[in-house]
Design a protein around this motif. Structure first.
Motif, PDB file in Angstrom:
ATOM      1  N   VAL A   1       0.716  -1.141  -0.307  1.00  0.00           N
ATOM      2  CA  VAL A   1      -0.245  -0.266   0.186  1.00  0.00           C
ATOM      3  C   VAL A   1       1.008   1.022   0.061  1.00  0.00           C
ATOM      4  N   LYS A   2       0.726   1.754  -0.802  1.00  0.00           N
ATOM      5  CA  LYS A   2       1.284   3.550  -1.075  1.00  0.00           C
ATOM      6  C   LYS A   2       0.748   4.619  -0.893  1.00  0.00           C
ATOM      7  N   VAL A   3       0.854   5.573  -0.145  1.00  0.00           N
ATOM      8  CA  VAL A   3       0.433   6.759   0.628  1.00  0.00           C
ATOM      9  C   VAL A   3       1.628   7.799   0.397  1.00  0.00           C
ATOM     10  N   LEU A   4       0.570   9.189   0.556  1.00  0.00           N
ATOM     11  CA  LEU A   4       1.448   9.584   0.405  1.00  0.00           C
ATOM     12  C   LEU A   4       1.129  10.398   2.119  1.00  0.00           C
ATOM     13  N   GLY A   5      -0.092  10.922   2.604  1.00  0.00           N
ATOM     14  CA  GLY A   5      -0.528  11.699   3.664  1.00  0.00           C
ATOM     15  C   GLY A   5      -1.796  11.183   3.806  1.00  0.00           C
ATOM     16  N   THR A   6      -1.880  10.470   4.472  1.00  0.00           N
ATOM     17  CA  THR A   6      -3.431   9.463   4.798  1.00  0.00           C
ATOM     18  C   THR A   6      -3.484   9.211   6.061  1.00  0.00           C
ATOM     19  N   HIS A   7      -4.834   8.688   6.326  1.00  0.00           N
ATOM     20  CA  HIS A   7      -5.165   7.952   7.730  1.00  0.00           C
ATOM     21  C   HIS A   7      -6.025   6.850   6.400  1.00  0.00           C
ATOM     22  N   PHE A   8      -5.709   5.217   7.075  1.00  0.00           N
ATOM     23  CA  PHE A   8      -6.091   4.142   7.003  1.00  0.00           C
ATOM     24  C   PHE A   8      -5.806   3.117   8.038  1.00  0.00           C
ATOM     25  N   ASN A   9      -6.604   1.953   7.561  1.00  0.00           N
ATOM     26  CA  ASN A   9      -6.954   0.369   8.579  1.00  0.00           C
ATOM     27  C   ASN A   9      -6.011  -0.967   7.567  1.00  0.00           C
ATOM     28  N   ILE A  10      -5.271  -1.168   8.004  1.00  0.00           N
ATOM     29  CA  ILE A  10      -4.971  -3.046   7.130  1.00  0.00           C
ATOM     30  C   ILE A  10      -4.671  -3.741   7.549  1.00  0.00           C
ATOM     31  N   SER A  11      -5.696  -4.466   7.453  1.00  0.00           N
ATOM     32  CA  SER A  11      -5.694  -6.215   8.380  1.00  0.00           C
ATOM     33  C   SER A  11      -5.285  -7.289   7.279  1.00  0.00           C
ATOM     34  N   ALA A  12      -3.957  -7.677   7.188  1.00  0.00           N
ATOM     35  CA  ALA A  12      -3.237  -8.613   6.935  1.00  0.00           C
ATOM     36  C   ALA A  12      -2.994  -9.872   7.512  1.00  0.00           C
ATOM     37  N   TYR A  13      -4.288 -10.138   9.019  1.00  0.00           N
ATOM     38  CA  TYR A  13      -3.951 -11.528   8.818  1.00  0.00           C
ATOM     39  C   TYR A  13      -3.361 -13.054   8.851  1.00  0.00           C
ATOM     40  N   ALA A  14      -2.400 -13.920   8.781  1.00  0.00           N
ATOM     41  CA  ALA A  14      -2.398 -15.009   7.890  1.00  0.00           C
ATOM     42  C   ALA A  14      -3.254 -15.924   8.010  1.00  0.00           C
TER      43      ALA A  14
ATOM     44  N   LEU B   1      -7.719   3.432  -3.447  1.00  0.00           N
ATOM     45  CA  LEU B   1      -8.855   4.030  -3.144  1.00  0.00           C
ATOM     46  C   LEU B   1      -9.217   5.608  -2.874  1.00  0.00           C
ATOM     47  N   LYS B   2     -10.374   5.555  -2.685  1.00  0.00           N
ATOM     48  CA  LYS B   2     -10.867   6.903  -2.287  1.00  0.00           C
ATOM     49  C   LYS B   2     -11.683   6.852  -0.178  1.00  0.00           C
ATOM     50  N   PRO B   3     -11.784   7.748   0.008  1.00  0.00           N
ATOM     51  CA  PRO B   3     -12.172   7.685   1.757  1.00  0.00           C
ATOM     52  C   PRO B   3     -13.553   6.755   1.424  1.00  0.00           C
ATOM     53  N   ASN B   4     -13.205   6.219   2.757  1.00  0.00           N
ATOM     54  CA  ASN B   4     -14.907   5.665   2.795  1.00  0.00           C
ATOM     55  C   ASN B   4     -15.001   4.566   1.717  1.00  0.00           C
TER      56      ASN B   4
ATOM     57  N   LEU C   1      -7.804  -7.438   3.925  1.00  0.00           N
ATOM     58  CA  LEU C   1      -8.176  -5.815   3.631  1.00  0.00           C
ATOM     59  C   LEU C   1      -7.300  -3.796   3.801  1.00  0.00           C
ATOM     60  N   THR C   2      -7.987  -3.309   2.961  1.00  0.00           N
ATOM     61  CA  THR C   2      -7.513  -1.861   2.783  1.00  0.00           C
ATOM     62  C   THR C   2      -8.810  -1.544   3.413  1.00  0.00           C
ATOM     63  N   THR C   3      -8.531  -0.241   4.312  1.00  0.00           N
ATOM     64  CA  THR C   3      -9.601   0.437   4.374  1.00  0.00           C
ATOM     65  C   THR C   3      -9.372   1.927   4.680  1.00  0.00           C
ATOM     66  N   LEU C   4      -9.564   2.522   3.467  1.00  0.00           N
ATOM     67  CA  LEU C   4      -9.099   4.037   3.826  1.00  0.00           C
ATOM     68  C   LEU C   4     -10.406   5.401   3.941  1.00  0.00           C
ATOM     69  N   GLU C   5     -10.035   5.755   5.085  1.00  0.00           N
ATOM     70  CA  GLU C   5     -10.794   6.531   6.004  1.00  0.00           C
ATOM     71  C   GLU C   5     -10.249   8.181   5.415  1.00  0.00           C
ATOM     72  N   GLU C   6      -9.480   8.841   5.330  1.00  0.00           N
ATOM     73  CA  GLU C   6      -8.633  10.317   4.781  1.00  0.00           C
ATOM     74  C   GLU C   6      -8.123   9.673   3.753  1.00  0.00           C
ATOM     75  N   GLY C   7      -8.322  10.880   2.584  1.00  0.00           N
ATOM     76  CA  GLY C   7      -6.861  11.009   1.968  1.00  0.00           C
ATOM     77  C   GLY C   7      -6.997   9.880   0.639  1.00  0.00           C
ATOM     78  N   LEU C   8      -6.137   9.452  -0.112  1.00  0.00           N
ATOM     79  CA  LEU C   8      -5.780   8.686  -1.151  1.00  0.00           C
ATOM     80  C   LEU C   8      -4.544   7.191  -0.784  1.00  0.00           C
ATOM     81  N   VAL C   9      -4.639   6.198  -1.255  1.00  0.00           N
ATOM     82  CA  VAL C   9      -4.072   5.236  -1.005  1.00  0.00           C
ATOM     83  C   VAL C   9      -3.881   4.836  -2.182  1.00  0.00           C
ATOM     84  N   GLU C  10      -2.788   4.051  -3.029  1.00  0.00           N
ATOM     85  CA  GLU C  10      -2.782   3.004  -3.869  1.00  0.00           C
ATOM     86  C   GLU C  10      -2.815   1.805  -3.559  1.00  0.00           C
ATOM     87  N   VAL C  11      -3.560   0.256  -3.963  1.00  0.00           N
ATOM     88  CA  VAL C  11      -2.844  -0.510  -3.477  1.00  0.00           C
ATOM     89  C   VAL C  11      -2.804  -1.464  -4.703  1.00  0.00           C
ATOM     90  N   ARG C  12      -1.584  -2.502  -4.312  1.00  0.00           N
ATOM     91  CA  ARG C  12      -1.405  -3.689  -5.077  1.00  0.00           C
ATOM     92  C   ARG C  12      -0.934  -4.456  -5.000  1.00  0.00           C
TER      93      ARG C  12
END
Length: 366
Positions: free
Chosen positions: A225-238, A265-268, A244-255
């Motif tokens: 997950v690549k970001v510049l500045g933002t609020h987000f949650n990642i759930s990556a349990y084995a 991803l956009k907020p919400n 799951l990647t959840t974006l609260e604020e800003g913009l992220v790229e998931v690859r």
């Protein structure tokens, strides 16, 4: 019916905006709850609640409200305010109250920091967070923990056990909250690095400090997950089937690790990465997705297996399925500060499943 729809319907009922059919639906929930509850709801103190109830239940023409319905409304309001309205989508019959020989307290602030030289530091459970200040590890109240003597950036590892969570402030000021059974690897300094790269195993909530010249990247086993500045949650349990990647604020790229094209991803919004490396995106209620960080379990049409994995991590228990159970899902919320028996007793009340606690083992039964 989804959790939000159920909440909205109850709020319409309390606000006297529900149709006759909607009112009957809400009242049927209460009647079914009261009929099957082992300890019946007490008769309301009508004089005591009259002023409060009528403040939200203004009478409408051509529709009278009896004291029985006012009592129902008060009880429904109580269930909603306590956040313990549960239903089971496969079987809504209430189970009898379970008796447990033992109980287990909830998780708390617990974590271990590992330095590059292999030294382990068990962080205080009386504190809630740790940060990197220059060459010093300190608690969030400013008290010192350990000096870092490496000349160059060294990799630090903070891990929360099952039944633990902790906050960490990274060298750039980025804040991370780690959920139970999670590990974060990060450098002692980002100076000289083109990208600010960390590694996550488990679940973490990130508030990333903006720096357009040095993107922040979170690597997990299956995705980046690549970001510049933002609020987000990642759930990556084995042991979870999806990341799951959840974006609260800003913009992220998931690859995904095996994918060539990133997903923005956009907020919400939430991305779901499956075992086949396929990424899908859906709109979510961010408050629900981040509930763990705010001290709540929120189950929103959550299946039994996913629900029990969350309970297993937070209470540090093993889950054993004694019987094969039909598909079922849960809806509701409860504080993560409650004891294990309180949580599973509420799940039992949704019907179709029973539990037994034996030491640090929870047995799931019909």
């Amino acid at each position: 019916m989804g959790y939000n729809k159920a909440n909205n319907l109850i709020e319409k009922y309390l606000g006297k905006k529900a149709t006759l059919k909607e009112e009957e639906t809400v009242e049927s929930w209460y009647i079914n709850y009261a009929r099957n509850k082992e300890d019946k709801l007490p008769e309301p103190d009508y004089e005591a609640v009259e002023a409060e109830v009528w403040s939200i239940l203004e009478p409408k023409p051509k529709r009278s409200w009896s004291w029985q319905r006012i009592g129902i409304a008060a009880s429904v309001a109580l269930m909603l305010s306590l956040g313990i309205y549960f239903y089971n989508s496969s079987d809504r019959k209430m189970a009898s109250k379970a008796k447990y020989a033992t109980d287990i307290v909830p998780g708390r602030n617990r974590a271990i920091i590992r330095l590059a030289n292999g030294k382990q530091i068990y962080l205080s459970d009386l504190k809630s967070g740790v940060s990197i200040k220059g060459k010093q590890l300190v608690y969030d109240d400013g008290s010192n923990i350990e000096a870092i003597h490496a000349k160059d950036a060294e990799v630090l590892t903070i891990s929360t056990p099952r039944g633990g969570q902790y906050n960490v402030e990274l060298p750039d000021g980025t804040l991370v909250t780690l959920n139970a059974a999670s590990t974060l690897k990060f450098p002692s300094t980002f100076l000289g690095a083109l990208n600010r790269v960390v590694e996550l195993d488990g679940e973490g909530y990130f508030k990333v400090v903006k720096n357009k010249d040095h993107p922040f990247i979170v690597n997990t086993t299956k995705q980046d997950v690549k970001v510049l500045g933002t609020h987000f949650n990642i759930s990556a349990y084995a042991d979870d089937p999806t990341t799951l990647t959840t974006l609260e604020e800003g913009l992220v790229e998931v690859r995904s690790k095996n994918g060539s094209k990133g997903t923005l991803l956009k907020p919400n919004q939430q991305s779901i990465l499956t075992a086949s490396n396929r990424i899908t995106v859906k709109e979510v209620n961010v408050t629900d997705e981040l509930a763990w960080k705010n001290g709540l379990f929120i189950f929103n049409e959550e299946n039994l297996e996913s629900t029990m994995r969350k309970i297993s991590r937070w209470y540090d228990v093993e889950i054993y399925y004694q019987d094969k159970l039909p598909p079922m899902s849960f809806l509701g919320s409860i504080s993560r500060s409650k004891s294990l028996s309180t949580v599973i007793n509420l799940l039992e009340k949704s019907g179709g499943v029973h539990f037994k606690i034996e030491g640090r083992r929870v047995i799931v039964m019909k």
